[in-house]
Design an enzyme around this catalytic site. Sequence first.
Site, PDB file in Angstrom:
ATOM      1  N   GLY A  11      51.772  15.626  84.425  1.00 19.37           N
ATOM      2  CA  GLY A  11      52.543  14.387  84.494  1.00 19.37           C
ATOM      3  C   GLY A  11      53.693  14.383  83.499  1.00 19.37           C
ATOM      4  N   PHE A  12      54.398  13.290  83.479  1.00 22.85           N
ATOM      5  CA  PHE A  12      55.559  13.132  82.591  1.00 22.85           C
ATOM      6  C   PHE A  12      55.139  13.296  81.117  1.00 22.85           C
ATOM      7  CE2 PHE A  12      57.854   9.371  80.483  1.00 22.85           C
ATOM      8  CZ  PHE A  12      58.888  10.145  79.990  1.00 22.85           C
ATOM      9  N   ASP A  32      44.853  18.802  85.750  1.00 18.95           N
ATOM     10  CA  ASP A  32      45.528  17.806  86.584  1.00 18.95           C
ATOM     11  C   ASP A  32      45.084  18.031  88.018  1.00 18.95           C
ATOM     12  OD1 ASP A  32      47.672  16.166  87.874  1.00 18.95           O
ATOM     13  OD2 ASP A  32      48.529  16.208  85.865  1.00 18.95           O
ATOM     14  N   GLY A  37      51.043  13.983  89.450  1.00 17.89           N
ATOM     15  CA  GLY A  37      51.729  14.981  88.613  1.00 17.89           C
ATOM     16  C   GLY A  37      52.419  16.040  89.472  1.00 17.89           C
ATOM     17  N   VAL A  58      39.562  14.820  87.143  1.00 20.87           N
ATOM     18  CA  VAL A  58      38.706  14.513  85.977  1.00 20.87           C
ATOM     19  C   VAL A  58      37.621  13.480  86.278  1.00 20.87           C
ATOM     20  CG1 VAL A  58      40.372  15.159  84.205  1.00 20.87           C
ATOM     21  CG2 VAL A  58      40.325  12.802  85.039  1.00 20.87           C
ATOM     22  N   ASN A 100      33.659  11.148  81.625  1.00 21.46           N
ATOM     23  CA  ASN A 100      33.502  12.611  81.584  1.00 21.46           C
ATOM     24  C   ASN A 100      34.137  13.200  80.319  1.00 21.46           C
ATOM     25  OD1 ASN A 100      32.107  12.727  83.985  1.00 21.46           O
ATOM     26  ND2 ASN A 100      33.963  13.024  85.233  1.00 21.46           N
ATOM     27  N   TYR A 146      45.033  -1.273  87.158  1.00 18.72           N
ATOM     28  CA  TYR A 146      45.497  -0.426  86.047  1.00 18.72           C
ATOM     29  C   TYR A 146      45.101  -1.058  84.712  1.00 18.72           C
ATOM     30  CZ  TYR A 146      48.830   2.279  83.190  1.00 18.72           C
ATOM     31  OH  TYR A 146      49.416   3.098  82.256  1.00 18.72           O
TER      32      TYR A 146
END
Length: 328
Positions: A11-12, A32, A37, A58, A100, A146
């Site tokens: 990702g960024f 990832d 991403g 993940v 995790n 989120y």
Amino acid sequence: MERVLITGAAGFLGSHLCERFIKEGFRVEAMDNLITGDIKNLDSLMGNPNFTFHNHDVTEYIDIEGDLDHILHFASPASPIDYLKIPIQTLKVGSLGIHNCLGLAKDKGARVTIASTSEIYGDPEVHPQHEEYFGHVNTIGPRGVYDEAKRFQESITMAYHRYHGVETRIVRIFNTYGPRMRLNDGRVLPAFIGQALRGEDLTIFGTGTQTRSFCYVDDLVEGIFRLHFSDETRPVNIGNPDEITIGDFAEEIIALTGTDQKVVYRDLPENDPKQRQPDITRARTVLDWEPKINRAEGLKRTYAYFKTLTAEELHKSEHKDFAVFHKD
Ligand code: UDP
């Protein structure tokens, strides 16, 4: 050589963190699932003997053989358009994914830094936002997936810290920008620059009086690096306090790109925060950190990056995802 696992590595922010840890002499395990991403973000690191890429989600069990000293959990859809399009994955990465990571940290005795966010403050009633503010989030609103995932992430991180003695750090990241942002991720900076480069008008949501405070990515990475290696277990805001209205920001982008685009107005998405500015007293005091790159310089560097994109990439990025926010 110390070994670090970075999730959300393509990702960024993840890709910039991978570069920084390689530069500092670490072995980097980059993870990832490429849902948001882009593997191209890691081009400069592929082939480096100290760098390994793992294409893995993940939220599934993470299997890393051997010693592991550090974990940075940066996997998550992070722009409003992304988390509205993939709300369940957003909730899972912030709950199952961090579970995790913390389990792995406990097993390996690794130190964990988690990417939290200014969104945990919601549409804030306290301004600027300091770390003691509990926030104002609508749990069932569109952004709730989120915001609440990130809030849960902070809670489970503190539980592992208090109950299992895992070494944890929490960075609350405010709006950040720079090279490798995805042109079509819906965030205001790539949206405006993409529109200007395609000769489209710039879409302001609402009246443009809402504020944000934008931090250049190199400053952010420096703050995260300092926090990870500090003793601070409380959350720390990292961001640039230089606040600007979205209307004024659109004018800056028009001036920067030298175009003569107009601004057009669209409905404000539900629960869009009216104001946001980090109080960075804690970062200044504990980490001796503050941003060094002002918006004029940061925007210049970011624009230089976007200009290197091909016409095809620019076209592909058309901001068609408005439907997620707006019915019009
Ligand atoms: N915004 C806008 N036009 C766009 C995209 C975003 O006016 O094309 C506004 C958005 O409504 C918000 C601000 O810009 O008030 C910052 O949005 P962004 O998605 O970048 O991040 P946020 O801070 O809301 O997560």
